[in-house]
Design an enzyme around this catalytic site. Structure first.
Site, mmCIF file in Angstrom:
data_model
loop_
_atom_site.group_PDB
_atom_site.id
_atom_site.type_symbol
_atom_site.label_atom_id
_atom_site.label_comp_id
_atom_site.label_asym_id
_atom_site.label_seq_id
_atom_site.Cartn_x
_atom_site.Cartn_y
_atom_site.Cartn_z
ATOM 1 N N LYS A 47 37.662 102.800 83.494
ATOM 2 C CA LYS A 47 39.036 102.295 83.401
ATOM 3 C C LYS A 47 39.733 102.903 82.176
ATOM 4 O O LYS A 47 40.927 103.202 82.214
ATOM 5 C CB LYS A 47 39.037 100.762 83.306
ATOM 6 C CG LYS A 47 38.617 100.061 84.600
ATOM 7 C CD LYS A 47 39.756 99.998 85.609
ATOM 8 C CE LYS A 47 39.389 99.175 86.833
ATOM 9 N NZ LYS A 47 40.463 99.082 87.834
ATOM 10 N N TYR A 97 31.994 100.721 83.829
ATOM 11 C CA TYR A 97 33.272 100.189 84.333
ATOM 12 C C TYR A 97 34.338 100.287 83.250
ATOM 13 O O TYR A 97 35.429 100.807 83.473
ATOM 14 C CB TYR A 97 33.034 98.741 84.769
ATOM 15 C CG TYR A 97 34.234 97.992 85.304
ATOM 16 C CD1 TYR A 97 34.908 98.419 86.444
ATOM 17 C CD2 TYR A 97 34.669 96.809 84.691
ATOM 18 C CE1 TYR A 97 35.990 97.697 86.950
ATOM 19 C CE2 TYR A 97 35.738 96.083 85.191
ATOM 20 C CZ TYR A 97 36.399 96.534 86.320
ATOM 21 O OH TYR A 97 37.464 95.809 86.820
ATOM 22 N N LEU A 141 45.469 98.978 92.604
ATOM 23 C CA LEU A 141 44.420 97.983 92.372
ATOM 24 C C LEU A 141 43.067 98.400 92.946
ATOM 25 O O LEU A 141 42.065 97.718 92.696
ATOM 26 C CB LEU A 141 44.821 96.628 93.010
ATOM 27 C CG LEU A 141 45.713 95.728 92.154
ATOM 28 C CD1 LEU A 141 47.134 96.247 92.097
ATOM 29 C CD2 LEU A 141 45.736 94.311 92.688
ATOM 30 N N ASP A 158 43.839 101.048 101.744
ATOM 31 C CA ASP A 158 42.549 100.438 101.395
ATOM 32 C C ASP A 158 41.476 100.996 102.336
ATOM 33 O O ASP A 158 41.770 101.355 103.478
ATOM 34 C CB ASP A 158 42.644 98.910 101.562
ATOM 35 C CG ASP A 158 41.557 98.160 100.801
ATOM 36 O OD1 ASP A 158 41.902 97.406 99.876
ATOM 37 O OD2 ASP A 158 40.354 98.326 101.130
ATOM 38 N N GLY A 189 42.006 93.561 99.100
ATOM 39 C CA GLY A 189 41.082 92.857 98.208
ATOM 40 C C GLY A 189 41.634 91.502 97.792
ATOM 41 O O GLY A 189 42.661 91.035 98.302
ATOM 42 N N PHE A 190 40.950 90.903 96.858
ATOM 43 C CA PHE A 190 41.295 89.548 96.404
ATOM 44 C C PHE A 190 42.697 89.512 95.769
ATOM 45 O O PHE A 190 43.638 88.921 96.315
ATOM 46 C CB PHE A 190 40.193 89.094 95.434
ATOM 47 C CG PHE A 190 40.555 87.973 94.518
ATOM 48 C CD1 PHE A 190 41.095 86.787 95.006
ATOM 49 C CD2 PHE A 190 40.327 88.077 93.143
ATOM 50 C CE1 PHE A 190 41.422 85.739 94.142
ATOM 51 C CE2 PHE A 190 40.644 87.045 92.279
ATOM 52 C CZ PHE A 190 41.198 85.884 92.783
ATOM 53 N N ILE A 191 42.877 90.178 94.636
ATOM 54 C CA ILE A 191 44.175 90.128 93.943
ATOM 55 C C ILE A 191 45.236 90.852 94.778
ATOM 56 O O ILE A 191 46.362 90.376 94.918
ATOM 57 C CB ILE A 191 44.071 90.744 92.525
ATOM 58 C CG1 ILE A 191 43.011 89.996 91.701
ATOM 59 C CG2 ILE A 191 45.423 90.702 91.813
ATOM 60 C CD1 ILE A 191 42.683 90.628 90.357
#
Ligand SMILES: NC(=O)c1ccc[n+]([C@@H]2O[C@H](COP(=O)([O-])OP(=O)(O)OC[C@H]3O[C@@H](n4cnc5c(N)ncnc54)[C@H](O)[C@@H]3O)[C@@H](O)[C@H]2O)c1
Length: 329
Positions: free
Chosen positions: A157, A153, A80, A34, A13-15
């Site tokens: 979390k 969301y 993540l 992933d 992913g991005f981060i």
């Protein structure tokens, strides 16, 4: 921090991809887990052939494949993997809850077996719409009703955070929680305010401004976030602690879009996106979102350094040099 083995879920992913790059650059060995197949993991193009890079395609909800992937010798796992983006929570809150809660529970059970240290990537959404900004790590969570999908969301979390505290108290499993505040930068999917605006402006299209554009956020450049994540995931002082990781400079959405138009030297202007019309009752926005970050500074020596105009310039430059990202979404 170098010459160690690390695991990263959500690493394509991005981060995650920025984190993987940095861990490898620091001389570590990195194992990524992933759902994306490696041939489609464009974010990892720069590291695919690195000798210290390893990849496993799998779903964190599938405990058996997570178990097969696990490296008992790893110094830590950076967790993540998640469904990200309001559009996705609204489209399928059940999938989000399943991946976040069931996936993280699987991961915690395996970590407990091996005593593996965990870094959990949480979110500023945890605090919901608490009007008392800035938020420190222990401020109240103020959420709307469960009929509004966006809170799924935050709630998912939060369940994971509760599991982490619980398991830590029961058996001492070492963990840290980081709560990100609006991360942006190269390779982010073009659905978030900065990435969407960079994407549209470079395609000569009008970026979208949500409603009156007066909501505020604190935008944090991905390079700063990665430094904070590594510190929180490896520093002994971070064990059992939660950290807000964010830039403290508060800007309105309108200012952000204007900054991007200015830095790109673009005259396309912007288009107003009416959230009530587009999302209906299942959407609710947060007027202000501002972190207190003294804890990360005091314990970890971490502070965001890259300010919005500079981060936008870097994002624009990266996007211009990576035409694949600018293709039709
Ligand atoms: N980007 C932000 O501003 C922000 C803010 C707060 C929190 N976060 C958190 O940071 C983390 C990374 O976010 P990102 O912006 O890089 O998102 P992203 O969507 O780019 O990356 C998430 C990755 O998780 C993977 N994934 C999803 N479901 C999976 C599953 N079931 N099993 C294995 N992998 C799975 C995806 O394929 C993807 O590569 C997430 O946990 C997110 O909740 C991000």
């Amino acid at each position: 921090m170098s010459n160690a083995v690390y695991m990263v879920t959500g690493g394509s992913g991005f981060i995650g991809s920025h984190l993987v790059e940095k861990l490898l650059a620091n001389g570590n060995e990195v194992y990524v887990f992933d759902t994306t197949t490696l041939d489609k993991a464009q974010n990892l193009a720069t590291v695919k052939n690195h000798p210290g890079f390893h990849y496993c395609e799998g779903d964190i909800r599938d405990k058996a494949s997570l178990k097969n992937f696990w490296r008992p010798e790893a110094r830590a796992i950076f967790h993540l993997a998640s469904v990200v983006g309001i559009k996705n929570y609204i489209a399928d809150p059940l999938k989000l809850i399943d991946i976040c809660v069931v996936g993280t529970k699987n991961l915690l059970e395996i970590a407990r077996e091996h005593g593996t240290r965990i870094l959990f990537s949480s979110t500023s959404e945890i605090f919901g719409k608490n009007p008392e900004v800035p938020w420190d790590e222990k401020c109240d969570r103020v959420l709307g009703p469960t009929s509004v999908d966006r809170w799924s969301y935050s709630t998912s979390k939060a369940v994971c955070e509760h599991m982490l505290y619980g398991i830590h108290r029961q058996c001492g499993l070492p963990f840290s929680i980081v709560r990100f505040f609006n991360v942006y930068g190269p390779r982010q999917n073009p659905y978030f305010v900065v990435s969407q605006s960079v994407y549209k402006v470079l395609r000569n299209e009008q970026p979208l401004l949500y409603d009156d554009g007066k909501m505020t956020r604190c935008f944090t450049y991905v390079e700063d976030i990665v430094e904070g994540v590594i510190e929180a995931g490896t520093n002994p002082k971070a064990v059992g602690e939660d950290f807000n990781l964010g830039n403290c400079v508060e800007v309105t959405m309108e200012e952000v879009v204007r900054t991007i138009l200015k830095e790109a030297n673009s005259g396309v202007g912007y288009k107003v996106f009416d959230t009530v019309k587009e999302y209906g009752e299942r959407y609710e926005d947060i007027p202000r979102r501002v972190p207190k970050v003294e804890k990360a500074d005091k314990l970890l020596g971490w502070k965001a350094k890259i300010q919005l105009a500079e981060g936008v310039r870097r994002s624009l430059e990266w996007a211009r040099n990576n035409p694949w990202w600018l293709k039709d979404a």
